[in-house]
Design a protein around this motif. Structure first.
Motif, PDB file in Angstrom:
ATOM      1  N   UNK A   1      10.845   2.972  -5.776  1.00 13.61           N
ATOM      2  CA  UNK A   1      12.269   2.774  -6.059  1.00 13.61           C
ATOM      3  C   UNK A   1      13.104   2.710  -4.785  1.00 13.61           C
ATOM      4  N   UNK A   2      12.840   3.614  -3.857  1.00 12.49           N
ATOM      5  CA  UNK A   2      13.704   3.753  -2.675  1.00 12.49           C
ATOM      6  C   UNK A   2      13.158   3.081  -1.415  1.00 12.49           C
ATOM      7  N   UNK A   3      11.916   2.625  -1.449  1.00 12.64           N
ATOM      8  CA  UNK A   3      11.339   1.986  -0.263  1.00 12.64           C
ATOM      9  C   UNK A   3      10.922   0.546  -0.553  1.00 12.64           C
ATOM     10  N   UNK A   4       9.989   0.355  -1.468  1.00 14.79           N
ATOM     11  CA  UNK A   4       9.453  -0.991  -1.698  1.00 14.79           C
ATOM     12  C   UNK A   4      10.477  -1.946  -2.292  1.00 14.79           C
TER      13      UNK A   4
ATOM     14  N   UNK B   1       0.863  -1.183   0.000  1.00 13.59           N
ATOM     15  CA  UNK B   1       0.000   0.000   0.000  1.00 13.59           C
ATOM     16  C   UNK B   1       0.895   1.226   0.000  1.00 13.59           C
ATOM     17  N   UNK B   2       0.650   2.140  -0.927  1.00 11.60           N
ATOM     18  CA  UNK B   2       1.349   3.423  -0.966  1.00 11.60           C
ATOM     19  C   UNK B   2       0.291   4.504  -0.833  1.00 11.60           C
ATOM     20  N   UNK B   3       0.375   5.272   0.249  1.00 14.09           N
ATOM     21  CA  UNK B   3      -0.692   6.216   0.583  1.00 14.09           C
ATOM     22  C   UNK B   3      -0.122   7.548   1.042  1.00 14.09           C
ATOM     23  N   UNK B   4      -0.935   8.594   0.913  1.00 11.67           N
ATOM     24  CA  UNK B   4      -0.599   9.888   1.501  1.00 11.67           C
ATOM     25  C   UNK B   4      -0.929   9.917   2.991  1.00 11.67           C
TER      26      UNK B   4
ATOM     27  N   UNK C   1      12.958  -3.115   0.303  1.00 10.96           N
ATOM     28  CA  UNK C   1      12.291  -3.988   1.269  1.00 10.96           C
ATOM     29  C   UNK C   1      12.033  -5.373   0.680  1.00 10.96           C
ATOM     30  N   UNK C   2      11.587  -5.417  -0.564  1.00 12.22           N
ATOM     31  CA  UNK C   2      11.307  -6.692  -1.212  1.00 12.22           C
ATOM     32  C   UNK C   2      12.583  -7.510  -1.386  1.00 12.22           C
ATOM     33  N   UNK C   3      13.664  -6.839  -1.695  1.00  9.45           N
ATOM     34  CA  UNK C   3      14.929  -7.550  -1.885  1.00  9.45           C
ATOM     35  C   UNK C   3      15.505  -8.037  -0.561  1.00  9.45           C
ATOM     36  N   UNK C   4      15.476  -7.179   0.439  1.00  8.03           N
ATOM     37  CA  UNK C   4      16.136  -7.495   1.707  1.00  8.03           C
ATOM     38  C   UNK C   4      15.334  -8.445   2.579  1.00  8.03           C
TER      39      UNK C   4
ATOM     40  N   UNK D   1       3.686   5.295   3.938  1.00  4.69           N
ATOM     41  CA  UNK D   1       2.873   6.470   4.227  1.00  4.69           C
ATOM     42  C   UNK D   1       3.633   7.752   3.983  1.00  4.69           C
ATOM     43  N   UNK D   2       3.013   8.863   4.351  1.00  3.62           N
ATOM     44  CA  UNK D   2       3.599  10.162   4.012  1.00  3.62           C
ATOM     45  C   UNK D   2       4.861  10.487   4.806  1.00  3.62           C
ATOM     46  N   UNK D   3       5.076   9.801   5.935  1.00  7.75           N
ATOM     47  CA  UNK D   3       6.278  10.063   6.728  1.00  7.75           C
ATOM     48  C   UNK D   3       7.279   8.914   6.665  1.00  7.75           C
ATOM     49  N   UNK D   4       7.044   7.948   5.790  1.00  9.30           N
ATOM     50  CA  UNK D   4       7.980   6.840   5.655  1.00  9.30           C
ATOM     51  C   UNK D   4       9.316   7.364   5.132  1.00  9.30           C
ATOM     52  N   UNK D   5      10.434   7.025   5.792  1.00  7.93           N
ATOM     53  CA  UNK D   5      11.742   7.500   5.325  1.00  7.93           C
ATOM     54  C   UNK D   5      11.983   7.145   3.856  1.00  7.93           C
ATOM     55  N   UNK D   6      12.472   8.111   3.101  1.00  9.39           N
ATOM     56  CA  UNK D   6      12.825   8.012   1.680  1.00  9.39           C
ATOM     57  C   UNK D   6      11.617   8.032   0.752  1.00  9.39           C
ATOM     58  N   UNK D   7      10.411   7.980   1.306  1.00 10.19           N
ATOM     59  CA  UNK D   7       9.210   8.037   0.453  1.00 10.19           C
ATOM     60  C   UNK D   7       8.907   9.486   0.081  1.00 10.19           C
ATOM     61  N   UNK D   8       8.281   9.660  -1.077  1.00  5.87           N
ATOM     62  CA  UNK D   8       7.800  10.966  -1.511  1.00  5.87           C
ATOM     63  C   UNK D   8       6.385  10.789  -2.048  1.00  5.87           C
TER      64      UNK D   8
END
Length: 233
Positions: free
Chosen positions: A158-161, A113-116, A164-167, A142-149
């Protein structure tokens, strides 16, 4: 074949229009009690655009020049406090949400889920509506997730999901062409374009229909049940 499904929250999985509108009204009544709250039409326009809280309150505040960073934080904190106690009670899933998420889990298709919204609000809504465990907590952005915009910027993918999926999920080869973004506003459609994925526009949601149709989504559905038919595309 779809190997990852990314859902928007408001207007896609959950019917939150009443909860958002009511909480905005309560926020204005709490912080600017001498003034009438914004009209439903103004609020609807911003919801339809996919605007985040910062942009929403900046646009609705009667004195934009006074809407400083500290004032913005005050308004967002007040909104979230009120949303937790009042808005959450008005949230409900759109028909077919649970069946769809369960089917994706059974098919071993990761769900994100990617949300504002804030992550805490998303988790609470999932819990209150019996959807716990159907979306991994580390794949809720969410809107305060580190590296999310904020969408349509691709950073949440690119920078969050992807990391996470790889690691944490063992996905080393992620092809964005096999990702399906499901959302209701033009921001969701443009987000999908920016990451190179397919996009399913939910016509039943809150987005401006003319603008969304002009953006030419790959698929259009009138219910979440119809999304199931796209998993094999």
């Amino acid at each position: 074949m779809i190997t990852l499904a990314i859902f928007d929250f408001d207007g896609t999985l959950f019917d939150t229009h009443e909860s958002i509108s009511h909480t905005i009204k309560l926020t204005f009544e709490a912080l600017l009690p001498a003034l009438a709250p914004p009209s439903p039409a103004e609020v609807q326009r911003l919801i339809a655009s996919g605007a985040g809280l910062s942009d929403t309150f900046s646009a609705l505040h009667p004195s934009p020049s006074e809407f400083t960073a500290s004032v913005e934080n005050q308004w967002i904190e007040k909104y979230r406090d009120l949303y937790a106690t009042h808005g959450q009670l008005l949230i409900k899933t759109f028909p077919g949400a649970k069946d769809l998420l369960e089917a994706l889990n059974e098919a071993a298709v990761p769900v994100a889920i990617v949300s504002n919204k804030g992550v805490a609000a998303v988790k609470t809504a999932l819990e209150r509506n019996g959807l716990v465990g159907l979306v991994p907590e580390d794949l809720i952005v969410g809107d305060k997730t580190p590296r999310a915009k904020r969408k349509p910027d691709p950073a949440s993918y690119v920078d969050v999901l992807v990391p996470q999926l790889r690691t944490h999920h063992g996905w080393n080869d992620i092809d964005p062409a096999q990702v399906l973004v499901v959302g209701d506003t033009v921001a969701d459609i443009e987000f999908a374009r920016n990451i190179g994925s397919k996009v399913c526009w939910c016509r039943y949601g809150y987005g401006d229909q003319g603008i969304c149709e002009a953006a030419k989504p790959d698929f259009t559905v009138d219910s979440l049940t119809a999304v199931l038919n796209l998993i094999q595309v």
